[in-house]
Scaffold this active site. Sequence first.
Site, PDB file in Angstrom:
ATOM      1  N   ILE A  59       0.820  -1.224   0.000  1.00  0.00           N
ATOM      2  CA  ILE A  59       0.000   0.000   0.000  1.00  0.00           C
ATOM      3  C   ILE A  59       0.848   1.266   0.000  1.00  0.00           C
ATOM      4  O   ILE A  59       0.323   2.359  -0.104  1.00  0.00           O
ATOM      5  CB  ILE A  59      -1.006   0.046   1.182  1.00  0.00           C
ATOM      6  CG1 ILE A  59      -0.301  -0.199   2.516  1.00  0.00           C
ATOM      7  CG2 ILE A  59      -2.161  -0.892   0.964  1.00  0.00           C
ATOM      8  CD1 ILE A  59      -1.174   0.078   3.706  1.00  0.00           C
TER       9      ILE A  59
ATOM     10  N   GLY B  78       7.496   4.021   1.967  1.00  0.00           N
ATOM     11  CA  GLY B  78       8.108   5.193   2.590  1.00  0.00           C
ATOM     12  C   GLY B  78       9.586   5.179   2.220  1.00  0.00           C
ATOM     13  O   GLY B  78      10.061   4.260   1.538  1.00  0.00           O
TER      14      GLY B  78
ATOM     15  N   PHE C  41      11.954   4.617   4.139  1.00  0.00           N
ATOM     16  CA  PHE C  41      12.736   3.631   4.888  1.00  0.00           C
ATOM     17  C   PHE C  41      12.233   2.213   4.719  1.00  0.00           C
ATOM     18  O   PHE C  41      12.781   1.291   5.287  1.00  0.00           O
ATOM     19  CB  PHE C  41      12.795   3.989   6.369  1.00  0.00           C
ATOM     20  CG  PHE C  41      11.446   4.090   7.018  1.00  0.00           C
ATOM     21  CD1 PHE C  41      10.805   2.954   7.488  1.00  0.00           C
ATOM     22  CD2 PHE C  41      10.811   5.316   7.155  1.00  0.00           C
ATOM     23  CE1 PHE C  41       9.564   3.035   8.081  1.00  0.00           C
ATOM     24  CE2 PHE C  41       9.563   5.402   7.744  1.00  0.00           C
ATOM     25  CZ  PHE C  41       8.938   4.274   8.208  1.00  0.00           C
TER      26      PHE C  41
ATOM     27  N   ALA D 162       5.122  -0.523   3.161  1.00  0.00           N
ATOM     28  CA  ALA D 162       3.933  -0.807   3.975  1.00  0.00           C
ATOM     29  C   ALA D 162       3.115  -1.817   3.176  1.00  0.00           C
ATOM     30  O   ALA D 162       2.766  -1.559   2.020  1.00  0.00           O
ATOM     31  CB  ALA D 162       3.140   0.469   4.209  1.00  0.00           C
TER      32      ALA D 162
ATOM     33  N   ASP E 125       7.454  12.006  13.912  1.00  0.00           N
ATOM     34  CA  ASP E 125       7.063  11.998  12.498  1.00  0.00           C
ATOM     35  C   ASP E 125       5.576  12.303  12.367  1.00  0.00           C
ATOM     36  O   ASP E 125       4.859  11.622  11.642  1.00  0.00           O
ATOM     37  CB  ASP E 125       7.410  10.630  11.880  1.00  0.00           C
ATOM     38  CG  ASP E 125       7.521  10.705  10.363  1.00  0.00           C
ATOM     39  OD1 ASP E 125       7.592  11.827   9.825  1.00  0.00           O
ATOM     40  OD2 ASP E 125       7.507   9.644   9.717  1.00  0.00           O
TER      41      ASP E 125
HETATM   42  P1  ADP Z   1       5.441   7.289   5.062  1.00  0.00           P
HETATM   43  O1  ADP Z   1       6.914   7.377   5.087  1.00  0.00           O
HETATM   44  O2  ADP Z   1       4.799   8.181   4.053  1.00  0.00           O
HETATM   45  O3  ADP Z   1       4.817   7.434   6.411  1.00  0.00           O
HETATM   46  P2  ADP Z   1       4.476   4.628   5.202  1.00  0.00           P
HETATM   47  O4  ADP Z   1       5.205   3.439   4.781  1.00  0.00           O
HETATM   48  O5  ADP Z   1       4.248   4.876   6.638  1.00  0.00           O
HETATM   49  O6  ADP Z   1       5.132   5.851   4.522  1.00  0.00           O
HETATM   50  O7  ADP Z   1       3.022   4.581   4.584  1.00  0.00           O
HETATM   51  C1  ADP Z   1       2.824   4.325   3.224  1.00  0.00           C
HETATM   52  C2  ADP Z   1       1.334   4.372   2.935  1.00  0.00           C
HETATM   53  O8  ADP Z   1       0.698   3.330   3.638  1.00  0.00           O
HETATM   54  C3  ADP Z   1       0.680   5.667   3.343  1.00  0.00           C
HETATM   55  O9  ADP Z   1      -0.057   6.184   2.271  1.00  0.00           O
HETATM   56  C4  ADP Z   1      -0.276   5.307   4.446  1.00  0.00           C
HETATM   57  O10 ADP Z   1      -1.502   5.943   4.255  1.00  0.00           O
HETATM   58  C5  ADP Z   1      -0.437   3.803   4.315  1.00  0.00           C
HETATM   59  N1  ADP Z   1      -0.483   3.217   5.664  1.00  0.00           N
HETATM   60  C6  ADP Z   1       0.546   3.071   6.517  1.00  0.00           C
HETATM   61  N2  ADP Z   1       0.169   2.507   7.671  1.00  0.00           N
HETATM   62  C7  ADP Z   1      -1.169   2.263   7.542  1.00  0.00           C
HETATM   63  C8  ADP Z   1      -2.155   1.676   8.393  1.00  0.00           C
HETATM   64  N3  ADP Z   1      -1.869   1.218   9.594  1.00  0.00           N
HETATM   65  N4  ADP Z   1      -3.434   1.593   7.928  1.00  0.00           N
HETATM   66  C9  ADP Z   1      -3.734   2.064   6.695  1.00  0.00           C
HETATM   67  N5  ADP Z   1      -2.861   2.608   5.852  1.00  0.00           N
HETATM   68  C10 ADP Z   1      -1.581   2.711   6.247  1.00  0.00           C
END
Ligand code: ADP
Length: 447
Positions: A10, A13, A15, A18, A128
Amino acid sequence: MEKYVRVQKIGEGSFGKAILVKSIEDGRQYVIKEINISSMSSKEREESRREVAVLANMKHPNIVQYRDSFEENGSLYIVMDYCEGGDLFKRINAQKGVLFQEDQILDWFVQICLALKHVHDRKILHRDIKSQNIFLTKDGTIQLGDFGIARVLNSTVELVRTCIGTPYYLSPEICENKPYNNKSDIWALGCVLYEMCTLKHAFEAGNMKNLVLKIISGSFPPVSLHYSYDLRSLLSQLFKRNPRDRPSVNSILEKGFIAKRIEKFLSPQLIAEEFCLKTFSRFGAQPIPAKRPGSGQSLASVVSAPKITKPAAKYGVPLTYKKYGDKKLHEKKPLQKHKQAHQSPVKKVNPGEERRKLFEEPARKRRLELNEKEKKQKDQISLMKAEQMKRQEKERLEKINRAREQGWRNVLSAGGSGEMKEPVSLEEDPEPQMGMTALADTLTSAW
Ligand code: ADP
Ligand code: MG
């Protein structure tokens, strides 16, 4: 990973990834964050494990629940609840320019504050906060996510991520290479509140140099007058340039127009738990020593000593004594002397009474002295505790800052702009380490 079936990626990021997964055990959907830790030292990896353990213990209706974590093939996986309503950033963009109602903004904002309070009360920083890390559940509840992940990563990675990822939430102190602190989270909270009010970022620019200049000068386009004075004034408090002038999350939650919304989102039991902890952490639950050092007398014996209700009457001083003037009452001379001076010399002195006074007076004095001593000791202990905590926090911040400093150097040299122009002090000096323009120039190619 064998306990989960991958549904889809989904997001990615800076690092890690997800991934939306389905648990084989309970059939529910979760999000797994995959973080590459193979380049970390074993000490850093150990620290990450400890951090994850802290995260796993967090439980709050406005925080995305962490479920599990494990390591596989050089990556750390953190399993958390899936928030079906998506993130606040997407929700803001879906408005297509139509401003939110103030009621909606404040309902969301108070939930974010409650989540941040839970984190800050435990002396943890989020690091963050941004609309992309604030989620909506299926029933519209706000949940703060990704907290602590920044801490799992080392500070260098964190900084690089900020520089290449989302720099809109950078606070003036971070721009000036000062340590990250709880008020930096508050600045980011202000950025989120502003975004909810305007659907735009408070600080935007075409390049890093101008962005940093805008952040440092603290100038942002005003929000619509259609929002209340309370809301607009809160925003300007959150955007105070000096971190010390920004309110803590607890004082934000004490503001009437925010406080009245808390009970909409927390049960009375949770309100009691959450708002009680603050008192505990501030004063510490200190055990009362059974014996006062050196005195050889137990505290209980002092407490149960007979209470002298009317000392003047007890020592034979007439209660009308005040007519001789208040000043005399405050003189340090023993009461007995006053009595002699103002009583008729012909009055007979009862020798039994005299002897009793002779014993009682020093005993009373001793008790007062002991009480005083004990109070001083208690104060000293709390002071020492507070100082120790302050020292530890300072050391921790300094460590982070050193890594951060290294991070800036890495970013800058990667961007080809060369070395820092001045050495960076690690002191918590409220003044900028570099002139604004010098810093901005240095950062130009780091965008
Ligand atoms: P970032 O560095 O932008 O925070 P993440 O890896 O945290 O990147 O998130 C990537 C995407 O996954 C984001 O668009 C976020 O909306 C989605 N996301 C992250 N964690 C969750 C969660 N627990 N439930 C739903 N969507 C999530
Ligand atoms: Mg995120």
